[in-house]
Structure formats: structure tokens, C-alpha cells
Design an enzyme around this catalytic site. Structure first.
Site, mmCIF file in Angstrom:
data_model
loop_
_atom_site.group_PDB
_atom_site.id
_atom_site.type_symbol
_atom_site.label_atom_id
_atom_site.label_comp_id
_atom_site.label_asym_id
_atom_site.label_seq_id
_atom_site.Cartn_x
_atom_site.Cartn_y
_atom_site.Cartn_z
ATOM 1 N N ASP A 154 41.539 42.452 36.289
ATOM 2 C CA ASP A 154 41.455 41.634 37.496
ATOM 3 C C ASP A 154 42.311 42.184 38.630
ATOM 4 O O ASP A 154 42.514 41.493 39.637
ATOM 5 C CB ASP A 154 41.895 40.196 37.186
ATOM 6 C CG ASP A 154 40.931 39.481 36.254
ATOM 7 O OD1 ASP A 154 39.741 39.872 36.235
ATOM 8 O OD2 ASP A 154 41.364 38.559 35.548
ATOM 9 N N ASP A 184 43.204 45.350 41.340
ATOM 10 C CA ASP A 184 42.803 46.575 42.036
ATOM 11 C C ASP A 184 43.976 47.243 42.753
ATOM 12 O O ASP A 184 43.942 48.452 43.014
ATOM 13 C CB ASP A 184 41.725 46.270 43.085
ATOM 14 C CG ASP A 184 40.439 45.763 42.470
ATOM 15 O OD1 ASP A 184 40.122 46.171 41.333
ATOM 16 O OD2 ASP A 184 39.758 44.943 43.122
#
Length: 217
Positions: free
Chosen positions: A6, A8
Site C-alpha cells: 500500500d 509508493d
């Protein structure tokens, strides 16, 4: 503890997170009062009392982190004192393995520090950890400390990222609260920022990393 699928963007603090806070605590709590006492002809205890009150009055502001500001205020060359003591600067255990794993992965990795640029440059020169990052950001670049919402807005404008898919790791609870208020989706603290002190009793409401090797991506 960290759900990497989840995430980046990884936003990492420096002092107390990647580097041992023992250096900065010793420097400001012991070395600077000693040097101030010598320069003013004061007893150490008196210099310590004066400086603790003086420095604490700027807590959470950009001045608190600014070497130029304290050089002017104390009439001491703070940057030179830091450089003379640079052999005390140390990377926290497991931090380089963690950084190496991030560098080899797909995520954007940004250092976000309140350290003044001169202090940042010295610590990077000493440790070489700059090679692991896509960007190195000092809050002095933006005119706002990380405790301020304006910092995160400026950061996002300069280095676009999705706050909901960003992880901030920082030893400062006020900074973590600021990041949460801005909307950062993943937040983690550090259990023992200063190796010369005991681990914290708690870092609620944020999970705390005690070993970087346990949270490798």
C-alpha cells in the site's frame, strides 16, 4: 507492521531515525553548554540552565534547528563545533540494510529532515547515506519545519506523491502528528532514537520500529 503493498513513497527522517540521536543530544545538551560557559566565563551549571531555557523557547520552530541562528545568538561557530565532533556521528543498526532494500525496490524514497543544510551535508559526508535517496529535503529549503502543515504542502508540490500511499518514519511525535494531520496514510516512530538512553515506554498512537531488519520491504 508496514503493509508495503500500500506504499509508493517513503519519507524518512534523519536524526534519531536513520542516525543515532546520541550525537545531537550530546552536542546540544553537553558540548554547546560547555563551550558557551568557556566563552562567557560562566560555571557549567549556569550556562546549562541559561541555554536549556533559551533553546526550549524556540522548540518546534525553524530557529530551533538553524545553525546560523544559534551561531548568531550564542556567538559560537556551531557548524565548526559540529564538524570538530563529527567522529561521533553514527548510523543506527540496520538502517543501511533498510535503505538498501528500499533503493532496490520500486518506491520513491525521500529524506525529510529539519536539519540545517550545513548539518545535513556534514552527516551525509560522514555516513554516505545520500546514495540511497531519490531526493534530500531540508525543511530550511521551504521555510517551514516539519511540524507545520506548510512543509508537507511544499514537499508535495516539489516532489509529487499520494499522501494516502506514503509512509513517514520519524522519531519526533509532533512531526508524526503533523504528518497524520496532513493525511499521510502510514506513520511509524522509532523505539530508541538515542542508543545511550533506554527505549521509550510508548509511542502511541504510532507503531514503533525497534529493528529495521524486521521491517524490510
Amino acid at each position: 507492521m508496514i503493509d508495503w503493498k500500500d506504499i509508493d513513497t517513503v519519507l524518512l527522517d534523519m536524526d534519531g531515525t536513520l542516525l543515532d540521536l546520541a550525537f545531537d543530544n550530546w552536542f546540544w545538551q553537553r558540548h554547546v553548554p560547555e563551550q558557551y560557559a568557556l566563552s562567557r566565563g560562566l560555571e557549567y551549571a549556569e550556562a546549562e540552565r541559561v541555554l536549556q531555557d533559551w533553546i526550549a523557547s524556540h522548540l518546534g520552530t525553524l530557529n530551533w534547528y538553524c545553525l546560523d541562528f544559534w551561531t548568531r545568538e550564542l556567538n559560537l561557530n556551531i557548524a565548526a563545533l559540529k564538524r570538530a565532533a563529527a567522529d561521533r556521528i553514527a548510523v543506527r543498526p540496520g538502517a543501511e540494510a533498510f535503505l538498501g532494500a528500499l533503493r532496490d525496490g520500486p518506491r520513491q524514497v525521500i529524506m525529510v529532515t529539519n536539519a540545517h543544510r550545513e548539518a545535513l551535508d556534514l552527516k551525509l559526508e560522514r555516513t554516505g547515506i545520500d546514495r540511497y535517496f531519490d531526493a534530500l529535503v531540508s525543511s530550511h529549503d521551504y521555510g517551514h519545519p516539519k511540524e507545520a502543515q506548510d512543509f508537507w504542502q511544499r514537499l508535495r508540490e516539489r516532489h509529487p506523491f499520494d499522501p494516502a500511499r506514503a509512509l513517514l518514519v520519524d522519531d519526533s511525535l509532533p512531526v508524526l502528528h503533523s504528518g497524520r494531520l496532513y493525511g499521510l496514510g502510514h506513520l511509524a516512530s522509532i523505539l530508541q532514537p538515542d542508543s545511550s538512553l533506554p527505549a521509550r515506554d510508548h509511542t502511541d498512537p504510532f507503531p514503533a520500529i525497534d529493528d529495521f531488519l524486521r521491517v524490510l520491504p
